[in-house]
Each structure stands twice: as structure tokens, then as C-alpha cells.
Design a protein around this motif. Structure first.
Motif, short mmCIF file in Angstrom:
data_model
loop_
_atom_site.label_atom_id
_atom_site.label_comp_id
_atom_site.label_asym_id
_atom_site.label_seq_id
_atom_site.Cartn_x
_atom_site.Cartn_y
_atom_site.Cartn_z
N ALA A 141 7.49 1.80 3.74
CA ALA A 141 8.66 1.45 3.54
C ALA A 141 9.16 0.68 4.80
O ALA A 141 10.19 -0.39 4.47
CB ALA A 141 9.57 2.81 3.48
N ALA A 142 8.68 0.70 5.83
CA ALA A 142 9.20 -0.11 7.17
C ALA A 142 8.24 -1.48 7.07
O ALA A 142 8.46 -2.12 7.91
CB ALA A 142 8.81 0.70 8.41
N GLY A 143 7.34 -1.71 6.20
CA GLY A 143 6.57 -2.79 6.22
C GLY A 143 5.60 -3.01 7.14
O GLY A 143 4.96 -4.15 7.57
N MET A 144 5.24 -1.70 7.73
CA MET A 144 4.23 -1.80 8.87
C MET A 144 2.71 -1.80 8.20
O MET A 144 2.70 -1.04 7.18
CB MET A 144 4.10 -0.96 9.85
N GLU A 145 2.02 -2.50 9.01
CA GLU A 145 0.33 -2.40 8.30
C GLU A 145 -0.31 -1.15 9.23
O GLU A 145 -0.22 -0.90 10.27
CB GLU A 145 -0.46 -3.71 8.80
N TRP A 146 -0.87 -0.67 8.34
CA TRP A 146 -1.81 0.68 9.01
C TRP A 146 -3.02 1.01 8.08
O TRP A 146 -3.24 0.09 7.10
CB TRP A 146 -0.87 1.81 8.83
N TYR A 147 -3.74 1.57 8.73
CA TYR A 147 -4.94 2.28 7.90
C TYR A 147 -5.18 3.75 8.45
O TYR A 147 -4.82 3.95 9.49
CB TYR A 147 -6.18 1.29 8.14
N GLN A 148 -6.18 4.31 7.62
CA GLN A 148 -6.36 5.82 8.04
C GLN A 148 -7.91 6.19 8.11
O GLN A 148 -8.53 5.36 6.96
CB GLN A 148 -5.86 6.71 6.80
#
Length: 121
Positions: free
Chosen positions: A25-32
Motif C-alpha cells: 500500500a505504501a508502494g515500497m519494494e520488498w521481498y521475502q
């Protein structure tokens, strides 16, 4: 360089899903990352951009405050309704486990007492 936002050790799946959702929702790029097969690492949620880390930590703090408030409210509601789990409920649900734990405690206390007994002779 990526930064670890959340170590997934002992994190329930619903909490991890909420974190992924607020990052999206915040538009941050992430990965798990997934847990290791030998249990050394339990995985984590990482941010790709270091610039997003401060904002992600702020969002995480807000989320955790809200989750804590909801958990406390649920606990208080369960206490008012009399549905909280008590020691007697646990003992009734699995008495063999309770007996095994008590026996293990007695065994370990006895094992720790043996050197003192041997030295006093």
C-alpha cells in the motif's frame, strides 16, 4: 543494498501478511526469504531500497501499536466472558504432557543435586 525489516521467527502468518500488505500500500519494494531447511534461519521480509527503511519502520511501529491494542482488547474480552485458557484447561487437555514435564523437572533437579550429594560424602 537490502535491509531486513522483519525477521519471521515466531511471526504468525496473519501478521506477516499484514506487513506485506502495508508495504504494498505504501508502494515500497520488498521481498521475502524462506526459512532454511535446517531451521537456522526462519526467513524475513526485506526492503530493496534503503531510502524506504525509515518510513517502513514508522509504519511497522504504527501497525504493532494497533495490533497490540487489538490483542489486549481480545484478551480483556475473553477474561470478561470467562473464555481464557487456564492451567486447569491445559492440564485437562493433555494430562500426559503435564505429567511428563513434572517428571522431567524432578529428574533435572535430582541430577543437579547428585554432585552436591557426592561431594558431601
Amino acid at each position: 543494498m537490502a535491509k531486513l525489516l522483519l525477521n519471521l521467527r515466531y511471526v504468525p502468518e496473519d501478521e506477516a501478511a499484514d506487513v506485506r500488505d502495508f508495504l504494498d500500500a505504501a508502494g515500497m519494494e520488498w521481498y521475502q526469504t524462506r526459512p532454511s531447511p535446517f531451521g537456522i534461519s526462519h526467513g524475513g521480509i526485506w526492503l530493496r531500497n534503503n531510502e524506504d527503511f525509515a518510513e517502513a519502520k514508522r509504519l511497522m511501529a504504527d501497525y504493532q501499536r494497533g495490533r497490540q491494542a487489538r490483542a489486549r482488547e481480545a484478551r480483556e474480552r475473553a477474561e470478561r466472558e470467562g473464555t481464557t485458557e487456564t492451567f486447569a484447561d491445559i492440564a485437562r487437555a493433555d494430562p500426559v504432557r503435564l505429567v511428563m514435564i513434572v517428571l522431567a523437572i524432578i529428574f533435572l533437579i535430582g541430577l543437579m543435586a547428585v554432585p552436591g550429594y557426592m561431594l558431601s560424602r
